[in-house]
Design an enzyme around this catalytic site. Structure first.
Site, mmCIF file in Angstrom:
data_model
loop_
_atom_site.group_PDB
_atom_site.id
_atom_site.type_symbol
_atom_site.label_atom_id
_atom_site.label_comp_id
_atom_site.label_asym_id
_atom_site.label_seq_id
_atom_site.Cartn_x
_atom_site.Cartn_y
_atom_site.Cartn_z
ATOM 1 N N LYS A 26 65.980 83.502 53.879
ATOM 2 C CA LYS A 26 65.221 84.002 52.730
ATOM 3 C C LYS A 26 65.763 85.361 52.257
ATOM 4 O O LYS A 26 65.990 85.569 51.072
ATOM 5 C CB LYS A 26 63.730 84.154 53.087
ATOM 6 C CG LYS A 26 63.083 82.876 53.602
ATOM 7 C CD LYS A 26 61.616 83.069 53.918
ATOM 8 C CE LYS A 26 61.309 84.102 54.993
ATOM 9 N NZ LYS A 26 61.790 83.720 56.360
ATOM 10 N N ARG A 101 52.173 84.115 52.989
ATOM 11 C CA ARG A 101 52.332 83.471 54.299
ATOM 12 C C ARG A 101 51.049 82.832 54.799
ATOM 13 O O ARG A 101 51.046 82.241 55.878
ATOM 14 C CB ARG A 101 52.745 84.527 55.317
ATOM 15 C CG ARG A 101 54.240 84.675 55.491
ATOM 16 C CD ARG A 101 54.429 85.954 56.279
ATOM 17 N NE ARG A 101 55.371 85.848 57.329
ATOM 18 C CZ ARG A 101 56.596 86.376 57.257
ATOM 19 N NH1 ARG A 101 57.026 86.944 56.170
ATOM 20 N NH2 ARG A 101 57.378 86.307 58.290
ATOM 21 N N ARG A 140 71.642 88.011 64.345
ATOM 22 C CA ARG A 140 71.521 88.824 63.122
ATOM 23 C C ARG A 140 71.690 90.315 63.411
ATOM 24 O O ARG A 140 71.187 90.835 64.408
ATOM 25 C CB ARG A 140 70.154 88.607 62.483
ATOM 26 C CG ARG A 140 69.920 89.565 61.299
ATOM 27 C CD ARG A 140 68.733 89.202 60.477
ATOM 28 N NE ARG A 140 67.522 89.108 61.252
ATOM 29 C CZ ARG A 140 66.389 88.598 60.790
ATOM 30 N NH1 ARG A 140 66.335 88.121 59.562
ATOM 31 N NH2 ARG A 140 65.322 88.529 61.550
ATOM 32 N N ARG A 173 67.076 93.893 64.785
ATOM 33 C CA ARG A 173 65.639 94.088 64.588
ATOM 34 C C ARG A 173 64.905 93.937 65.914
ATOM 35 O O ARG A 173 65.221 93.044 66.702
ATOM 36 C CB ARG A 173 65.109 93.049 63.586
ATOM 37 C CG ARG A 173 65.117 93.566 62.168
ATOM 38 C CD ARG A 173 64.785 92.544 61.133
ATOM 39 N NE ARG A 173 63.642 91.683 61.405
ATOM 40 C CZ ARG A 173 63.205 90.760 60.561
ATOM 41 N NH1 ARG A 173 63.821 90.596 59.382
ATOM 42 N NH2 ARG A 173 62.181 89.987 60.861
ATOM 43 N N ARG A 184 57.253 84.098 66.646
ATOM 44 C CA ARG A 184 57.312 84.085 65.169
ATOM 45 C C ARG A 184 57.434 82.662 64.650
ATOM 46 O O ARG A 184 56.825 82.303 63.637
ATOM 47 C CB ARG A 184 58.497 84.930 64.693
ATOM 48 C CG ARG A 184 58.259 86.421 64.877
ATOM 49 C CD ARG A 184 59.556 87.212 64.845
ATOM 50 N NE ARG A 184 60.281 87.084 63.606
ATOM 51 C CZ ARG A 184 61.604 87.261 63.487
ATOM 52 N NH1 ARG A 184 62.334 87.562 64.549
ATOM 53 N NH2 ARG A 184 62.179 87.138 62.322
#
Ligand code: AP5
Ligand code: MG
Length: 229
Positions: A26, A101, A140, A173, A184
């Site tokens: 996203k 969400r 990431r 992160r 998550r």
């Protein structure tokens, strides 16, 4: 051509919603599409991370939820996003990344859009398998300066640990640790996936193959937007 809709002209003139699980791409796509159409990229996750970084009261409230992979309560999210999309720079449309969400968030968005000039919604639903999501999230790295998104497996920077664009430090992160990632993903299934049906029923949702390479996904979104006008 000055008035023709398209990149750099009238922006998007819609609320473009990017919906999908953590790691679906996203943020990567929202950055590209927002740049292409000259409209703001509105990421609730990025906004929360900035608040946490500044140690603001909102950041202090959001932090424990983010650290555990839970959703930040609606009453905290809603005011923040409403204020952001009501600013003048969103008048030509905007890309929503990670919002809404929950059902109350989606309903509130419908209500807020009623008073904005570009109120039509279009939802891109990113479809990516779970093994790929885990690999993407553990790999990431994000630029601490400009937010550029990398991946140590399939999109590494030219110099390890440094952003190609501004030389900023690449960081991981805190919620990209495997135990938080699983939380998550579970939160997405339990609380957000129902929005796929919510928007599909309204006929405004498009399924996207999020497994394709990033440039192909961007081209596909641009083609959908061109057709949707
Ligand atoms: P948020 O920041 O929104 O995180 P998320 O939804 O978990 O999504 P991610 O940012 O992890 O994934 P992404 O889809 O953006 O993937 P990306 O493009 O980076 O939210 C964080 C937290 O904030 C939440 O857990 C919650 O606590 C809170 N929060 C935020 N919004 C909220 C809301 N509305 N309500 C309540 N709480 C909220 O890509 C991932 C990796 O894959 C990168 O390394 C990238 O290079 C790579 N990649 C991307 N595309 C491809 C591709 N096509 N092929 C191969 N690799 C790719
Ligand atoms: Mg993101």
């Amino acid at each position: 051509m000055a008035d023709a809709p398209g990149p750099g002209a009238n922006g998007l003139c819609r609320a473009l919603i990017f919906l999908g699980p953590p790691g679906a791409g996203k943020g990567t796509q929202a950055r590209e599409i927002a740049k292409l159409y000259g409209v703001p990229h509105v990421s609730s996750g990025d906004m929360f991370r900035e608040h946490v970084e500044r140690d603001s009261p909102l950041g202090r409230r959001a932090k424990p939820f983010m650290e555990s992979g839970e959703l930040v309560p609606d009453e905290i999210v809603l005011g923040m996003v409403e204020e952001r999309i009501s600013r003048p720079d969103c008048a030509r449309g905007f890309v929503l990344d990670g919002f809404p969400r929950t059902l109350p968030q989606a309903q509130k968005l419908d209500e807020v859009l009623g008073s904005l000039p570009c109120r039509k919604e279009l939802v891109m639903h990113f479809v990516v398998d779970t093994a790929q999501l885990l690999r993407r999230l553990t790999g990431r790295r994000t630029c601490a300066v400009g937010g550029e998104i990398y991946n140590i497996y399939n999109h590494p920077p030219k110099s390890p640990g440094r952003c190609d664009h501004d030389g900023g430090e690449l960081i991981q992160r805190p919620d990209d640790r495997e135990e938080v990632i699983r939380g998550r993903l579970g939160t997405y299934e339990a609380r957000t996936r129902l929005l796929v049906d919510y928007y599909r029923r309204q006929g405004i949702l498009v399924d996207l193959d999020g497994m394709a390479p990033p440039a192909e996904v961007t081209a596909r979104i641009a083609a959908i937007l061109a057709q949707a006008r």
